[in-house]
Design a protein around this motif. Structure first.
Motif, PDB file in Angstrom:
ATOM      1  N   SER A  14     -48.855   9.656  17.131  1.00 25.67           N
ATOM      2  CA  SER A  14     -47.558   8.996  17.001  1.00 25.67           C
ATOM      3  C   SER A  14     -46.612   9.423  18.105  1.00 25.67           C
ATOM      4  N   ILE A  15     -46.598  10.717  18.414  1.00 22.03           N
ATOM      5  CA  ILE A  15     -45.734  11.218  19.485  1.00 22.03           C
ATOM      6  C   ILE A  15     -46.125  10.600  20.821  1.00 22.03           C
ATOM      7  N   ILE A  16     -47.436  10.541  21.074  1.00 19.41           N
ATOM      8  CA  ILE A  16     -47.922   9.927  22.321  1.00 19.41           C
ATOM      9  C   ILE A  16     -47.494   8.457  22.382  1.00 19.41           C
ATOM     10  N   PHE A  17     -47.600   7.773  21.250  1.00 18.70           N
ATOM     11  CA  PHE A  17     -47.194   6.364  21.197  1.00 18.70           C
ATOM     12  C   PHE A  17     -45.713   6.205  21.515  1.00 18.70           C
ATOM     13  N   TYR A  18     -44.862   7.017  20.899  1.00 21.85           N
ATOM     14  CA  TYR A  18     -43.417   6.894  21.134  1.00 21.85           C
ATOM     15  C   TYR A  18     -43.061   7.192  22.586  1.00 21.85           C
ATOM     16  N   ILE A  19     -43.756   8.146  23.189  1.00 24.27           N
ATOM     17  CA  ILE A  19     -43.518   8.443  24.609  1.00 24.27           C
ATOM     18  C   ILE A  19     -43.943   7.250  25.468  1.00 24.27           C
ATOM     19  N   ALA A  20     -45.125   6.695  25.155  1.00 19.24           N
ATOM     20  CA  ALA A  20     -45.616   5.528  25.901  1.00 19.24           C
ATOM     21  C   ALA A  20     -44.658   4.345  25.736  1.00 19.24           C
TER      22      ALA A  20
ATOM     23  N   GLY B  90     -43.194   3.954   8.417  1.00 15.68           N
ATOM     24  CA  GLY B  90     -42.121   4.173   7.466  1.00 15.68           C
ATOM     25  C   GLY B  90     -40.813   3.498   7.842  1.00 15.68           C
ATOM     26  N   ILE B  91     -39.900   3.420   6.867  1.00 16.60           N
ATOM     27  CA  ILE B  91     -38.610   2.776   7.052  1.00 16.60           C
ATOM     28  C   ILE B  91     -37.849   3.382   8.228  1.00 16.60           C
ATOM     29  N   GLY B  92     -37.862   4.711   8.310  1.00 16.80           N
ATOM     30  CA  GLY B  92     -37.100   5.381   9.354  1.00 16.80           C
ATOM     31  C   GLY B  92     -37.912   5.756  10.576  1.00 16.80           C
ATOM     32  N   GLY B  93     -39.075   5.160  10.762  1.00 14.51           N
ATOM     33  CA  GLY B  93     -39.938   5.519  11.893  1.00 14.51           C
ATOM     34  C   GLY B  93     -40.839   6.678  11.511  1.00 14.51           C
TER      35      GLY B  93
ATOM     36  N   ILE C  91     -46.412  -3.202  23.415  1.00 18.72           N
ATOM     37  CA  ILE C  91     -46.247  -2.208  22.354  1.00 18.72           C
ATOM     38  C   ILE C  91     -47.306  -2.383  21.271  1.00 18.72           C
ATOM     39  N   LEU C  92     -47.618  -3.624  20.923  1.00 20.44           N
ATOM     40  CA  LEU C  92     -48.670  -3.852  19.930  1.00 20.44           C
ATOM     41  C   LEU C  92     -50.022  -3.360  20.439  1.00 20.44           C
ATOM     42  N   ILE C  93     -50.273  -3.528  21.732  1.00 21.97           N
ATOM     43  CA  ILE C  93     -51.516  -3.019  22.319  1.00 21.97           C
ATOM     44  C   ILE C  93     -51.541  -1.493  22.259  1.00 21.97           C
ATOM     45  N   MET C  94     -50.405  -0.852  22.519  1.00 24.03           N
ATOM     46  CA  MET C  94     -50.319   0.615  22.413  1.00 24.03           C
ATOM     47  C   MET C  94     -50.558   1.079  20.982  1.00 24.03           C
ATOM     48  N   LEU C  95     -49.987   0.364  20.023  1.00 21.30           N
ATOM     49  CA  LEU C  95     -50.213   0.723  18.623  1.00 21.30           C
ATOM     50  C   LEU C  95     -51.697   0.687  18.286  1.00 21.30           C
ATOM     51  N   SER C  96     -52.379  -0.337  18.792  1.00 21.97           N
ATOM     52  CA  SER C  96     -53.808  -0.465  18.532  1.00 21.97           C
ATOM     53  C   SER C  96     -54.605   0.619  19.241  1.00 21.97           C
ATOM     54  N   GLY C  97     -54.316   0.820  20.535  1.00 24.43           N
ATOM     55  CA  GLY C  97     -55.124   1.742  21.332  1.00 24.43           C
ATOM     56  C   GLY C  97     -54.832   3.206  21.070  1.00 24.43           C
ATOM     57  N   ILE C  98     -53.567   3.553  20.817  1.00 26.92           N
ATOM     58  CA  ILE C  98     -53.197   4.957  20.637  1.00 26.92           C
ATOM     59  C   ILE C  98     -53.245   5.376  19.179  1.00 26.92           C
ATOM     60  N   VAL C  99     -52.663   4.559  18.308  1.00 25.67           N
ATOM     61  CA  VAL C  99     -52.558   4.922  16.877  1.00 25.67           C
ATOM     62  C   VAL C  99     -53.723   4.380  16.067  1.00 25.67           C
ATOM     63  N   GLY C 100     -54.318   3.272  16.523  1.00 26.56           N
ATOM     64  CA  GLY C 100     -55.344   2.614  15.716  1.00 26.56           C
ATOM     65  C   GLY C 100     -54.728   1.687  14.685  1.00 26.56           C
ATOM     66  N   LEU C 101     -53.513   1.191  14.961  1.00 24.57           N
ATOM     67  CA  LEU C 101     -52.814   0.299  14.042  1.00 24.57           C
ATOM     68  C   LEU C 101     -52.860  -1.120  14.607  1.00 24.57           C
TER      69      LEU C 101
END
Length: 241
Positions: free
Chosen positions: A6-12, A191-194, A48-58
Motif C-alpha cells: 500500500s505504501i509503495i502504491f501511494y508513493i507511485a 477503507g473509507i479513510g484510505g 492508477i488502476l493499473i498500479m492498483l492491479s500490479g502493486i496491490v493486486g486489486l
C-alpha cells in the motif's frame, strides 16, 4: 506485506500525479481545452488502476459483463472508497462527476477537476448548491456527457444501508436522460479513510434503468431498492469466495 504494498502504491500514485503537474503550464498556455484535460484525466486514472492491479493486486470486474450506458445518462452510485471516483473516469467517457468543492484543494488534480469541468458544489450553501448542480448537470448533458452522482453524500461503510440525500431526485426529474443505478463493493478492499489496501477483485454492477416517469418519492424508493438488490448479490458472491 499488504501495508508495504500500500505504501509503495501511494508513493507511485504521488509520483504519477506529479508528472501530470508538469503539463499544467502547457495546457494553461493553450487555453486549458476541456477535451484534452478530460483525456489526460482518464489517462491518469487508468494509470492508477493499473498500479492498483500490479502493486496491490486489486483489480475490478463488471458484473455479468454489463457495461455502463453508451449515451448521456444520470449514473447513480453508492460510495464506499476513493476507487469509484477514479474508476468512473475510465468507465464512462467524458463523465461529469458531482463532487464537493473541497476536492479542488488536491494538488495537481484539483486543477484538472476544475477545468474538465466537473460539477463541484459547496455543501455549506445548500440552496445555491442545488441550483448550481442542476445548471451544471444540464450543461454537461447538453454537451453529450453523462453525470455521475453519489447521492449518499459521503463514503459509507460496508454493510450500511443505502440512503439518499437531497438533490438526486431533481436531476432525475430535470435532466431527461436515462437513470442508471450502479453499485460497487470497493469498501471491502479500500477503507473509507484510505489506509492499507487489500488485494482482490472489486465488482461493479449496473441495475436496470429506472422508469423515467416516477414521482420523486417512488423514484427514491425504487432506485434504493434496485441498488440494495444489486449490492446484496455482489456481497453474497464476495462472501462465498
Amino acid at each position: 506485506m499488504g501495508t508495504v504494498r500500500s505504501i509503495i502504491f501511494y508513493i507511485a500514485w504521488a509520483l504519477w500525479t506529479a508528472l501530470f503537474g508538469l503539463a499544467i503550464p502547457f495546457l494553461w498556455l493553450s487555453g486549458s481545452p476541456p477535451k484534452i484535460i478530460r483525456m489526460l484525466s482518464r489517462f491518469w486514472a487508468r494509470g492508477i488502476l493499473i498500479m492498483l492491479s500490479g502493486i496491490v493486486g486489486l483489480k475490478y470486474v463488471l458484473w455479468n459483463g454489463k457495461s455502463g450506458p453508451s449515451g448521456p445518462s444520470l449514473i447513480i452510485s453508492n460510495h464506499q472508497s476513493m476507487w469509484e471516483t477514479l474508476a468512473a473516469l475510465v468507465l464512462f467517457p467524458d463523465v461529469a462527476i458531482v463532487a464537493k468543492r473541497e476536492l479542488l484543494r488536491i494538488p495537481v488534480m484539483g486543477w484538472y477537476l476544475r477545468r474538465s469541468p466537473m460539477i463541484l458544489i459547496n455543501r455549506d450553501a445548500a440552496a445555491n448548491a442545488l441550483r448550481q448542480m442542476v445548471d451544471q448537470s444540464r450543461a454537461a448533458v447538453a454537451a453529450g456527457r453523462s453525470v455521475l452522482i453519489f447521492p449518499e453524500g459521503t463514503r459509507k461503510r460496508v454493510g450500511a444501508p443505502i440512503e439518499f440525500k437531497r438533490g438526486v431526485e431533481l436531476l432525475y426529474k430535470l435532466l431527461d436522460v436515462p437513470s442508471i443505478p450502479m453499485v460497487v463493493n470497493s469498501g471491502s478492499f479500500w477503507g473509507i479513510g484510505g489506509g492499507p489496501l487489500r488485494p482482490g477483485v472489486i465488482t461493479v454492477a449496473f441495475a436496470a434503468p429506472v422508469d423515467p416517469k416516477l414521482n420523486s418519492r417512488d423514484f427514491m424508493k425504487t432506485t434504493t431498492a434496485l441498488m440494495e438488490s444489486e449490492k446484496a448479490i455482489i456481497d453474497y458472491h464476495f462472501d462465498i469466495k
